[in-house]
Scaffold this motif. Structure first.
Motif, PDB file in Angstrom:
ATOM      1  N   LEU A 158      73.892  61.042  46.938  1.00 35.13           N
ATOM      2  CA  LEU A 158      73.015  61.418  47.909  1.00 35.13           C
ATOM      3  C   LEU A 158      73.692  62.747  48.729  1.00 35.13           C
ATOM      4  O   LEU A 158      73.063  63.365  48.974  1.00 35.13           O
ATOM      5  N   GLU A 159      74.871  62.804  48.851  1.00 34.52           N
ATOM      6  CA  GLU A 159      75.571  64.072  49.454  1.00 34.52           C
ATOM      7  C   GLU A 159      75.313  65.361  48.508  1.00 34.52           C
ATOM      8  O   GLU A 159      74.942  66.318  49.173  1.00 34.52           O
ATOM      9  N   LEU A 161      72.706  65.745  46.426  1.00 32.01           N
ATOM     10  CA  LEU A 161      71.305  66.026  46.776  1.00 32.01           C
ATOM     11  C   LEU A 161      70.978  66.771  47.857  1.00 32.01           C
ATOM     12  O   LEU A 161      70.094  67.587  48.080  1.00 32.01           O
ATOM     13  N   LEU A 162      71.508  66.307  49.095  1.00 32.56           N
ATOM     14  CA  LEU A 162      71.578  66.754  50.423  1.00 32.56           C
ATOM     15  C   LEU A 162      71.673  68.262  50.422  1.00 32.56           C
ATOM     16  O   LEU A 162      71.262  69.169  50.917  1.00 32.56           O
ATOM     17  N   TYR A 165      69.366  70.341  48.328  1.00 29.76           N
ATOM     18  CA  TYR A 165      68.210  70.643  48.765  1.00 29.76           C
ATOM     19  C   TYR A 165      67.919  70.683  50.314  1.00 29.76           C
ATOM     20  O   TYR A 165      66.911  71.327  50.703  1.00 29.76           O
ATOM     21  N   GLU A 166      68.712  70.358  51.299  1.00 33.60           N
ATOM     22  CA  GLU A 166      68.742  70.352  52.486  1.00 33.60           C
ATOM     23  C   GLU A 166      67.251  69.830  53.081  1.00 33.60           C
ATOM     24  O   GLU A 166      66.636  70.458  53.940  1.00 33.60           O
ATOM     25  N   ASP A 167      66.980  68.565  52.658  1.00 37.44           N
ATOM     26  CA  ASP A 167      65.780  68.064  53.148  1.00 37.44           C
ATOM     27  C   ASP A 167      66.347  66.926  54.186  1.00 37.44           C
ATOM     28  O   ASP A 167      67.060  66.197  54.103  1.00 37.44           O
ATOM     29  N   LEU A 170      66.470  63.574  52.911  1.00 35.20           N
ATOM     30  CA  LEU A 170      67.434  63.114  52.499  1.00 35.20           C
ATOM     31  C   LEU A 170      68.416  63.104  53.373  1.00 35.20           C
ATOM     32  O   LEU A 170      69.600  62.026  53.183  1.00 35.20           O
ATOM     33  N   MET A 171      68.604  63.826  54.304  1.00 35.83           N
ATOM     34  CA  MET A 171      69.686  63.444  55.286  1.00 35.83           C
ATOM     35  C   MET A 171      69.383  62.100  56.096  1.00 35.83           C
ATOM     36  O   MET A 171      70.279  61.608  56.284  1.00 35.83           O
ATOM     37  N   THR A 173      67.860  59.401  54.429  1.00 33.82           N
ATOM     38  CA  THR A 173      68.233  58.527  53.602  1.00 33.82           C
ATOM     39  C   THR A 173      69.909  58.343  53.589  1.00 33.82           C
ATOM     40  O   THR A 173      70.568  57.167  53.335  1.00 33.82           O
ATOM     41  N   TYR A 174      70.565  59.516  53.438  1.00 33.64           N
ATOM     42  CA  TYR A 174      72.135  59.594  53.593  1.00 33.64           C
ATOM     43  C   TYR A 174      72.730  58.629  54.559  1.00 33.64           C
ATOM     44  O   TYR A 174      73.517  57.793  54.356  1.00 33.64           O
TER      45      TYR A 174
END
Length: 341
Positions: A158-159, A161-162, A165-167, A170-171, A173-174
């Motif tokens: 997750l980190e 991906l975050l 993509y800086e979504d 995602l933040m 979800t993380y």
């Protein structure tokens, strides 16, 4: 400046908020053990949404005002500035250069409120017989040697991906993952036993190894090690191992009742809400002083701690309306007999 940043910024970014969300998940398990779902949801509204709205309207604007003054020639009064706070600038989401609308540090409280609502159906299902069996099965798996340490892997994914993509989703979800894991860790005794068994290994592979690696200049490290540290260790393995060490040794040394823990156990939440406003105000003044960076850091830290403590003691702890606005229950002597939980 670079020396302090080398140590302090990565440490806070990798552990601070993650640990807070995890502990909040554990607290949710305890809360649902003595409250029905409707009462729990109502308390989340009072304890989280009310302080968030109050802080957004009262405590965040001084931060953005001082930020605007620091990054521009703006010299109007705070009262003249206040309407400008409600202007949202997408290119300045944190609100510190253009002085616009931002949740600032209160994003943590907003996320917690959303987490509570999103997670409630799942958490209630885990308290039913089928859910308890599933939790027990997970407890059995993660009680095996080394398995608890491998929980770092989903956080690493997750980190990464975050970071790529800086979504915002995602933040969300993380940090939601830490909230869920916090709930899970307290739901079965075997997780607690696994933390005890792994705390020494986690301490060595987390904080101790991190200190050693940070002490070695990157120029003296092989390129593959630098890449590995940046890619999966600093915000993955280090994060999870340090959290396990904190939980394990915290349980060992910080569970005995004393006056300090009793006082700050209640004060912690208002402290979080207040501290950044005090920090920004102190920093705005101290950064202009002609002293060394270490002296500035110590001054800001001590003044922020002192100012936040005084604000809590004088403006929050003793006043019923303030306790409500900061998410605290009434003081015991102010409660009606039927209100005692």
């Amino acid at each position: 400046s670079d020396g302090l940043s080398h140590w302090l910024i990565p440490l806070g970014a990798a552990v601070g908020m993650q640990l807070l969300f995890l502990l909040s998940g554990s607290a949710t398990w305890l809360a649902l053990g003595v409250r029905r779902a409707r009462r729990y949801a109502g308390e989340r509204f009072l304890r989280l949404l009310v302080p968030f709205v109050f802080g957004l309207l009262v405590l965040v604007p001084p931060q953005t005002y001082l930020g605007l003054r620091s990054h521009s020639n703006y010299d109007e009064s705070f009262l003249a500035y206040y309407p400008q706070f409600f202007e949202f600038h997408p290119d300045d989401f944190e609100g510190y250069t253009q002085g616009g609308l931002t949740p600032a540090h209160l994003w943590f409280i907003l996320f917690l409120f959303l987490f509570a609502l999103v997670s409630l159906p799942l958490f209630l299902s885990l308290r039913r017989p089928t859910g308890q069996r599933a939790t027990a099965a997970l407890g059995y798996v993660f009680a095996r040697p080394g398995m608890l340490l491998l929980l770092a892997v989903p956080f690493i994914v997750l980190e990464r991906l975050l970071d790529r993509y800086e979504d915002p989703l995602l933040m969300f979800t993380y940090f939601l993952a830490f909230f869920w894991v916090g709930y899970l860790l307290i739901a079965d005794r075997r997780f607690d036993d696994a933390i005890d068994q792994h705390k020494k290994t986690a301490l060595l592979l987390g904080p101790v190894l991190w200190i050693v690696l940070r002490a070695i200049p990157q120029t003296a490290q092989p390129e593959w090690l630098v890449d590995a540290l940046a890619g999966v260790y600093n915000r993955g393995f280090f994060t999870w191992f340090t959290i396990i060490a904190i939980l394990g040794y915290g349980k060992k040394y910080l569970t005995r009742p004393n006056r300090f823990l009793g006082y700050f156990g209640e004060a912690a939440y208002p402290f979080y809400i207040i501290h950044q406003t005090v920090l920004v105000a102190v920093g705005f003044l101290v950064v202009q002083w002609q002293i060394g960076i270490a002296a500035k850091y110590l001054t800001v830290a001590l003044a922020t701690y002192t100012g936040t403590t005084l604000a809590y003691e004088l403006l929050v702890r003793r006043l019923t309306i303030s306790r409500y606005l900061f998410g605290l229950k009434p003081r015991r002597k102010d409660r009606a007999p039927s209100a005692v939980s």
